[in-house]
Design an enzyme around this catalytic site. Structure first.
Site, PDB file in Angstrom:
ATOM      1  N   GLY A 139     -10.049   2.652  -7.008  1.00 47.63           N
ATOM      2  CA  GLY A 139      -9.640   1.256  -6.961  1.00 47.63           C
ATOM      3  C   GLY A 139      -8.750   0.949  -5.776  1.00 47.63           C
ATOM      4  O   GLY A 139      -8.822  -0.136  -5.194  1.00 47.63           O
ATOM      5  N   ASP A 156      -6.754  -2.018 -15.185  1.00 48.13           N
ATOM      6  CA  ASP A 156      -6.848  -1.317 -16.465  1.00 48.13           C
ATOM      7  C   ASP A 156      -6.894   0.190 -16.190  1.00 48.13           C
ATOM      8  O   ASP A 156      -7.933   0.845 -16.318  1.00 48.13           O
ATOM      9  CB  ASP A 156      -8.103  -1.785 -17.197  1.00 48.13           C
ATOM     10  CG  ASP A 156      -8.296  -1.058 -18.510  1.00 48.13           C
ATOM     11  OD1 ASP A 156      -9.440  -1.082 -19.043  1.00 48.13           O
ATOM     12  OD2 ASP A 156      -7.332  -0.448 -19.003  1.00 48.13           O
ATOM     13  N   SER A 157      -5.754   0.702 -15.755  1.00 45.77           N
ATOM     14  CA  SER A 157      -5.712   2.094 -15.252  1.00 45.77           C
ATOM     15  C   SER A 157      -5.314   3.068 -16.355  1.00 45.77           C
ATOM     16  O   SER A 157      -4.852   2.667 -17.430  1.00 45.77           O
ATOM     17  CB  SER A 157      -4.665   2.187 -14.131  1.00 45.77           C
ATOM     18  OG  SER A 157      -3.362   2.067 -14.727  1.00 45.77           O
TER      19      SER A 157
END
Ligand code: SAM
Length: 284
Positions: A139, A156-157
């Site tokens: 990302g 949304d890691s």
């Protein structure tokens, strides 16, 4: 007694699940994947031993991480999801007919493939939405190298260990800011402050150097142990954090949403933080 899985996120404290059926265990190029069935939470996904999501309580996290920024923004057309391989965020984003394009950048295609098979209710067909583009990449590399612009960015890691670490850095947040349209907003998975207060402090320090308006909002996700979890919020448009409940209510109805955790009344209230967190981020 059934096999049990103990979460490995903390040395001093751990939650444990009975494994009623192990559905998948494999080492991907990036991380160890485990999906199992548990009597209380249904199917559970862990990555590198850390609970990522469960069928039982995923609605809390995915609804709050998606509808708070999109309903606050009010006219989000292009949404970027970083991570989120299980598809839960995507499922909630596609519920907004006003969104025209959704890009998701997930580093580990194995998470997407396995989630489609073993956690079908997370994505619920959203991966087939015609507005959707999946990019398999880091990302950070994507936001650094892309020239695309987005109204809402949802990070949304995993936690800041392993591949997820890059998604908590100043350079990453700076690159996200470059990817935002004027007045856009970025929200981040920002840990459980009672257990991971340093994550909140670090993100606060980095956001404060980059964005005109930043804060955190919270929700209680049962399998993110240690109390409420925080979501980072950053935008150059301070008005986004002060949208009246009546406006949120109207947008919620117009979108035809029905949610199990998010409500327009809870939305602004979720930005009210406990004193110890305000102290930690220098806001009291
Ligand atoms: N903490 C959230 C939760 O517990 O619901 C995360 C869930 S989601 C499964 C986390 C996703 O982030 C995983 O699919 C993982 O592969 C992905 N991820 C980790 N590091 C990444 C990176 N640098 N770039 C893109 N995706 C990443």
């Amino acid at each position: 007694m059934a096999e049990r899985v103990t979460e490995t996120l903390y040395d001093a404290y751990a939650q444990q699940f009975s494994v009623d059926e192990k559905l998948l265990e494999q080492k991907s190029q990036h991380q160890h994947l485990l999906i199992f069935e548990n009597a209380k939470f249904g199917r559970v996904l862990t990555l590198d031993g850390v609970v990522q999501t469960t069928e039982g309580d995923e609605f809390v996290y995915h609804e709050m991480m998606t509808h708070v920024p999109i309903l606050a923004h009010g006219e989000a057309r292009r949404v970027l999801i970083i991570g989120g391989g299980d598809g839960g965020i995507l499922r909630e984003v596609v519920r907004h007919a006003s969104v025209e394009a959704i890009t998701q950048v997930e580093i580990d295609e194995a998470v997407v493939a396995m989630s489609k098979t073993y956690l079908p209710n997370h994505s619920a067909g959203a991966f087939d939405d015609p507005r959707f583009t999946l990019v398999i990449n880091d990302g950070f590399a994507f936001v650094r190298d892309s020239s695309e612009q987005f109204d809402v960015i949802i990070v949304d890691s995993t936690d800041p260990i392993g591949p997820g670490e890059a998604l908590f850095t100043q350079d990453f947040y700076a690159a996200c800011k470059d990817r935002l349209t004027p007045g856009g907003v970025v929200v981040t998975q920002n840990g459980v402050p009672y257990m991971q207060l340093d994550e909140v402090c670090n993100t606060a320090a980095r956001f404060s150097r980059l964005f005109a308006d930043w804060h955190f909002y919270s929700a209680a996700v049962p399998t993110y142990v240690g109390g409420i979890m925080t979501f980072g919020w950053a935008s150059d448009n301070a008005a986004l954090r002060r949208v009246p409940v009546e406006t949120l209510e109207a947008r919620y109805r117009a979108a035809g949403l029905r949610t199990r955790y998010y409500t327009p009344e809870l939305h602004p209230a979720s930005f009210a933080l406990p004193g110890y967190i305000l102290d930690a981020i220098g806001k009291r």
